[in-house]
Design a protein around this motif. Structure first.
Motif, PDB file in Angstrom:
ATOM      1  N   GLN A  81      -4.202 -12.290   6.588  1.00 33.58           N
ATOM      2  CA  GLN A  81      -5.381 -12.586   6.111  1.00 33.58           C
ATOM      3  C   GLN A  81      -6.718 -11.238   6.229  1.00 33.58           C
ATOM      4  N   THR A  82      -7.572 -12.034   5.356  1.00 35.22           N
ATOM      5  CA  THR A  82      -8.420 -10.925   4.857  1.00 35.22           C
ATOM      6  C   THR A  82      -9.461 -10.551   6.057  1.00 35.22           C
ATOM      7  N   ILE A  83      -9.876  -9.437   6.214  1.00 38.38           N
ATOM      8  CA  ILE A  83     -11.099  -8.856   7.424  1.00 38.38           C
ATOM      9  C   ILE A  83     -12.299  -7.633   6.297  1.00 38.38           C
ATOM     10  N   GLN A  84     -12.957  -8.282   6.931  1.00 36.79           N
ATOM     11  CA  GLN A  84     -14.857  -7.587   6.559  1.00 36.79           C
ATOM     12  C   GLN A  84     -14.520  -6.917   7.639  1.00 36.79           C
ATOM     13  N   ILE A  85     -14.335  -4.739   7.646  1.00 30.68           N
ATOM     14  CA  ILE A  85     -15.299  -4.172   8.370  1.00 30.68           C
ATOM     15  C   ILE A  85     -16.589  -3.566   7.437  1.00 30.68           C
ATOM     16  N   SER A  86     -17.500  -4.338   8.893  1.00 28.27           N
ATOM     17  CA  SER A  86     -18.855  -2.901   8.741  1.00 28.27           C
ATOM     18  C   SER A  86     -18.854  -2.155   9.472  1.00 28.27           C
ATOM     19  N   TYR A  87     -19.894  -1.010   8.721  1.00 28.65           N
ATOM     20  CA  TYR A  87     -20.268   0.175  10.000  1.00 28.65           C
ATOM     21  C   TYR A  87     -21.569   0.657   9.446  1.00 28.65           C
ATOM     22  N   PRO A  88     -22.447   1.428   9.959  1.00 30.42           N
ATOM     23  CA  PRO A  88     -23.955   1.805   9.388  1.00 30.42           C
ATOM     24  C   PRO A  88     -23.113   3.248   8.713  1.00 30.42           C
ATOM     25  N   GLY A  89     -23.649   3.666   7.605  1.00 27.96           N
ATOM     26  CA  GLY A  89     -24.076   4.671   6.975  1.00 27.96           C
ATOM     27  C   GLY A  89     -22.878   4.353   5.453  1.00 27.96           C
ATOM     28  N   ASP A  90     -22.816   6.022   5.137  1.00 28.58           N
ATOM     29  CA  ASP A  90     -22.088   5.018   3.887  1.00 28.58           C
ATOM     30  C   ASP A  90     -20.559   4.614   3.708  1.00 28.58           C
ATOM     31  N   ASP A  91     -20.440   3.537   2.166  1.00 27.17           N
ATOM     32  CA  ASP A  91     -18.623   3.704   2.207  1.00 27.17           C
ATOM     33  C   ASP A  91     -17.875   4.522   2.310  1.00 27.17           C
ATOM     34  N   ALA A  92     -18.291   5.594   1.794  1.00 27.87           N
ATOM     35  CA  ALA A  92     -17.246   6.397   1.948  1.00 27.87           C
ATOM     36  C   ALA A  92     -16.454   6.834   3.496  1.00 27.87           C
ATOM     37  N   LEU A  93     -17.375   6.419   4.433  1.00 20.99           N
ATOM     38  CA  LEU A  93     -16.487   6.625   5.972  1.00 20.99           C
ATOM     39  C   LEU A  93     -15.319   5.974   6.091  1.00 20.99           C
ATOM     40  N   LEU A  94     -15.690   4.117   5.014  1.00 23.81           N
ATOM     41  CA  LEU A  94     -14.677   3.311   5.782  1.00 23.81           C
ATOM     42  C   LEU A  94     -13.910   3.445   5.070  1.00 23.81           C
ATOM     43  N   GLN A  95     -13.880   4.370   3.665  1.00 22.20           N
ATOM     44  CA  GLN A  95     -12.106   4.468   2.714  1.00 22.20           C
ATOM     45  C   GLN A  95     -11.722   5.122   3.097  1.00 22.20           C
ATOM     46  N   ALA A  96     -11.906   5.658   4.788  1.00 27.72           N
ATOM     47  CA  ALA A  96     -10.587   6.299   5.134  1.00 27.72           C
ATOM     48  C   ALA A  96      -9.655   5.823   5.857  1.00 27.72           C
ATOM     49  N   ILE A  97     -10.141   4.644   6.340  1.00 20.58           N
ATOM     50  CA  ILE A  97      -9.085   3.715   7.031  1.00 20.58           C
ATOM     51  C   ILE A  97      -8.285   3.053   6.155  1.00 20.58           C
ATOM     52  N   TYR A  98      -7.157   3.463   7.078  1.00 19.27           N
ATOM     53  CA  TYR A  98      -6.178   3.084   6.104  1.00 19.27           C
ATOM     54  C   TYR A  98      -4.954   2.054   6.865  1.00 19.27           C
ATOM     55  N   GLN A  99      -3.353   1.228   6.547  1.00 15.68           N
ATOM     56  CA  GLN A  99      -3.029   0.611   6.938  1.00 15.68           C
ATOM     57  C   GLN A  99      -1.904   1.506   7.163  1.00 15.68           C
ATOM     58  N   ASP A 100      -1.457   1.238   8.038  1.00 15.77           N
ATOM     59  CA  ASP A 100       0.068   1.471   8.127  1.00 15.77           C
ATOM     60  C   ASP A 100       0.995   0.344   9.432  1.00 15.77           C
ATOM     61  N   ASP A 101       2.257   0.684   9.290  1.00 17.85           N
ATOM     62  CA  ASP A 101       3.071   0.158  10.379  1.00 17.85           C
ATOM     63  C   ASP A 101       3.184   1.182  11.405  1.00 17.85           C
ATOM     64  N   GLN A 102       2.973   2.633  11.463  1.00 18.23           N
ATOM     65  CA  GLN A 102       3.210   3.758  12.206  1.00 18.23           C
ATOM     66  C   GLN A 102       1.619   3.987  12.757  1.00 18.23           C
ATOM     67  N   ILE A 103       1.471   4.405  13.951  1.00 17.27           N
ATOM     68  CA  ILE A 103       0.213   4.944  14.264  1.00 17.27           C
ATOM     69  C   ILE A 103      -0.010   6.395  13.790  1.00 17.27           C
ATOM     70  N   ALA A 104      -1.113   6.361  13.258  1.00 23.62           N
ATOM     71  CA  ALA A 104      -1.338   8.107  12.276  1.00 23.62           C
ATOM     72  C   ALA A 104      -0.951   9.135  13.917  1.00 23.62           C
ATOM     73  N   GLY A 105      -0.254  10.442  13.513  1.00 22.86           N
ATOM     74  CA  GLY A 105      -0.184  10.527  14.490  1.00 22.86           C
ATOM     75  C   GLY A 105       1.096  10.714  15.167  1.00 22.86           C
ATOM     76  N   GLN A 106       1.987   9.643  15.197  1.00 21.47           N
ATOM     77  CA  GLN A 106       2.915   9.258  16.099  1.00 21.47           C
ATOM     78  C   GLN A 106       3.974  10.117  16.852  1.00 21.47           C
ATOM     79  N   ASP A 107       3.986  10.764  15.702  1.00 26.65           N
ATOM     80  CA  ASP A 107       5.420  12.440  16.039  1.00 26.65           C
ATOM     81  C   ASP A 107       4.897  13.324  17.502  1.00 26.65           C
ATOM     82  N   SER A 108       3.238  13.136  17.304  1.00 29.21           N
ATOM     83  CA  SER A 108       2.745  13.859  18.351  1.00 29.21           C
ATOM     84  C   SER A 108       2.590  13.266  19.324  1.00 29.21           C
ATOM     85  N   LEU A 109       2.113  11.837  19.804  1.00 27.25           N
ATOM     86  CA  LEU A 109       2.521  11.414  21.091  1.00 27.25           C
ATOM     87  C   LEU A 109       2.679  11.652  22.200  1.00 27.25           C
TER      88      LEU A 109
END
Length: 144
Positions: A81-109
């Protein structure tokens, strides 16, 4: 005459507010969305919509630049499905959000220096005080 001025002001305010809100559209094809977090910024409300309907809304501190840590959202239910994410502020803040099959920093959990070894804790963030997670033959083991 007053009506026109009020309508004009309302339109200007609406347009002005939308100029400060960022939005990104993502087609979900991985298990997680990873969000960069910073303690140096104030919390803002993030909204996730699917087919125009708000599905999730929460406070979050999106990092500007290098994050203090990452949090994740399980998006398995929205695969394809396609989702829309909205957040107050600059669009650049949203560009750092990314998809993955792993949790970011999973190696240190669960490997943090001060993580309790005998106390229930969540893999990321906090969950207040989770009392009553264990049960052992109560009331039979109570001394009267």
């Amino acid at each position: 005459m007053n009506y026109r001025k009020t309508l004009s002001t309302a339109i200007s305010l609406t347009l002005g507010l939308s100029a400060f809100a960022g939005e990104v559209t993502i087609k979900i094809n991985k298990k997680y969305l990873n969000f960069p977090i910073s303690h140096a910024v104030d919390r803002q409300v993030m909204t996730m919509k699917v087919n125009g309907k708000a599905e999730r809304e929460f406070d979050i501190r999106l990092a500007q630049g290098i994050p203090d840590y990452w949090v994740f959202a399980d998006m398995s239910a929205y695969n394809g499905q396609t989702i829309q994410i909205s957040y107050p502020g600059d669009d650049a803040l949203l560009q750092a959000i990314y998809q993955d099959d792993q949790i970011a920093g999973q190696d240190s959990l669960y490997k943090e220096y001060n993580r309790p070894q005998l106390h229930f804790s969540t893999c990321r963030g906090w969950i207040n005080d989770p009392n009553g997670l264990l049960y052992n033959d109560y009331p039979h083991n109570v001394l009267l």
